[in-house]
Design a protein around this motif. Structure first.
Motif, PDB file in Angstrom:
ATOM      1  N   THR A   1      -5.563   2.597   1.776  1.00  0.00           N
ATOM      2  CA  THR A   1      -6.331   1.355   1.737  1.00  0.00           C
ATOM      3  C   THR A   1      -7.016   1.133   3.076  1.00  0.00           C
ATOM      4  OG1 THR A   1      -4.835   0.323   0.142  1.00  0.00           O
ATOM      5  CG2 THR A   1      -6.224  -1.138   1.436  1.00  0.00           C
TER       6      THR A   1
ATOM      7  N   CYS B   1       0.850  -1.193   0.000  1.00  0.00           N
ATOM      8  CA  CYS B   1       0.000   0.000   0.000  1.00  0.00           C
ATOM      9  C   CYS B   1       0.881   1.237   0.000  1.00  0.00           C
ATOM     10  CB  CYS B   1      -0.916   0.001   1.228  1.00  0.00           C
ATOM     11  SG  CYS B   1      -1.813   1.560   1.457  1.00  0.00           S
TER      12      CYS B   1
ATOM     13  N   LEU C   1      -0.103   3.005   9.582  1.00  0.00           N
ATOM     14  CA  LEU C   1      -0.877   1.778   9.763  1.00  0.00           C
ATOM     15  C   LEU C   1      -1.767   1.918  10.985  1.00  0.00           C
ATOM     16  CD1 LEU C   1      -1.565  -1.240   9.291  1.00  0.00           C
ATOM     17  CD2 LEU C   1       0.409  -1.799  10.717  1.00  0.00           C
TER      18      LEU C   1
ATOM     19  N   LEU D   1      -2.597   2.577   5.558  1.00  0.00           N
ATOM     20  CA  LEU D   1      -3.324   1.311   5.597  1.00  0.00           C
ATOM     21  C   LEU D   1      -4.099   1.230   6.898  1.00  0.00           C
ATOM     22  CD1 LEU D   1      -3.973  -1.567   4.596  1.00  0.00           C
ATOM     23  CD2 LEU D   1      -1.819  -2.314   5.640  1.00  0.00           C
TER      24      LEU D   1
ATOM     25  N   SER E   1       3.331  -1.049   4.102  1.00  0.00           N
ATOM     26  CA  SER E   1       2.569   0.192   3.985  1.00  0.00           C
ATOM     27  C   SER E   1       3.520   1.376   3.979  1.00  0.00           C
ATOM     28  CB  SER E   1       1.569   0.331   5.147  1.00  0.00           C
ATOM     29  OG  SER E   1       0.953   1.613   5.099  1.00  0.00           O
TER      30      SER E   1
END
Length: 358
Positions: A181, A177, A216, A199, A195
């Protein structure tokens, strides 16, 4: 079957094939027509088997009497139209030129379009695409805006450099990513999850390796190795073989790993840490934020428990270990250990648990 495009539409005009069975969808190559494989194949066999004994008009009249020209299958129940929330199972037929293709196909969206869920080979979305239903594929690429209303089961790699959202679970081999996302369910990857963008996983994130250089967010994380040089926020706990944090991390639950290494900063806030070897150390490079405050900021942890514990610039309520070292910049409320090496003024209360303990 060797049926031409013209023959299909002629049979539709005659009432042999219901209008509702022709599912028109926008693709990167323009408008294309899809069918549910179970419906169209059964109907074509019926026409071919009977056209030697009946004229097509007689067959159409016979089907009309049985109510099979208004989207009613020979099995008796009403058929759902394509494009709904349920994914068609099995293969999907597509008209290309003068032929029906029943094999699993690719999905490519470069404009603005909605496609039915189901099974595809490769999926590529570079425009604005919506997949209406769960999706199975071999690989998925998104450089535009994508929304999947269901689960995603990808046998290979998922790459997202645009904006994507999945309302269900994601299962894949690897996920990268670099855009944005969001998975509203659980995410499971057999290999690496990386990521460098943003993410977010509402449920649990499972992976062989989780590498975060961007952002994240997750409910909880289970992996072999976790490395974060960006920013991570976990509302639950983290379980891994090894964890290395050089960025910021907020973990509200328990961080449990065999090996834990953390570069101390004000961005580290963890409920509890448990492991065999735990090391929180002074960063080799001080951030601009640290320079403005004139000192290195401390990592903040509730409880720490391990075999070997080595701490610098750490604030903790309780530390338990066999061999404990409390170094520069620490503030520890209470410490339990068999062997302690601590700077003066860093521990509020110390309790020896070794052989000479009372």
């Amino acid at each position: 079957f060797g049926i031409s495009y013209g023959a299909l539409y002629r049979w539709k005009r005659m009432g042999l094939i219901p209008e509702a069975w022709f599912l028109r969808r926008s693709t990167s190559t323009g408008q294309e027509t899809f069918f549910r494989r179970d419906q169209i194949c059964q109907r074509i066999r019926l026409i071919l088997d009977n056209k030697e004994h009946q004229t097509l008009d007689e067959l159409a009249a016979s089907l009309a009497e049985k109510g099979q020209t208004q989207g009613i299958s020979p099995g008796g129940g009403p058929q759902r139209r394509g494009g709904g929330g349920d994914a068609p199972r099995g293969h999907t037929a597509i008209i290309k030129g003068d032929h029906i293709m029943n094999d699993i196909m690719d999905m490519k969206i470069s404009g603005s379009s909605a496609m039915p869920g189901g099974e595809y080979r490769t999926v590529s979305i570079s425009g604005s695409g919506k997949v209406q239903g769960s999706l199975r594929c071999e690989s998925l690429r998104c450089s535009g805006s994508a929304r999947v209303q269901g689960d995603v089961d990808c046998a290979g790699e998922i790459r997202c450099s645009g904006s994507s959202r999945v309302t269900g679970d994601i299962a894949c081999q690897e996920l990268g990513c670099s855009g944005s996302t969001r998975c509203e369910g659980n995410l499971r990857a057999n290999g690496r999850v990386h990521s460098s963008g943003a993410l977010k996983v509402d449920g649990s994130l499972e992976g062989g390796e989780v590498d975060v250089s961007g952002g994240l967010e997750a409910g909880e994380i289970h992996c072999g190795r976790l490395h974060c040089s960006g920013g991570a926020r976990v509302s639950g706990g983290v379980e891994a073989e090894s964890v290395h944090l050089t960025g910021s991390a907020v973990i509200q639950g328990l961080l449990n790993a065999e090996t834990v290494e953390i570069s101390a900063s004000r961005g580290i806030r963890i409920g509890s840490i448990g492991g065999s070897s735990i090391r929180i150390y002074k960063p080799t490079q001080v951030s601009l934020l640290g320079l403005f405050h004139g000192s290195v900021s401390c990592a903040q942890v509730g409880d720490i428990e391990g075999d070997d514990v080595d701490l610098e610039y750490t604030q903790a309520d309780v530390v338990r270990g066999r061999r404990v070292r409390i170094g520069e910049g620490c503030s520890i409320g209470r410490e339990y250990s068999e062997s302690l090496d601590a700077w003066d003024g860093t521990v509020g209360e110390s309790v020896c648990t070794g052989e000479g303990a009372q």
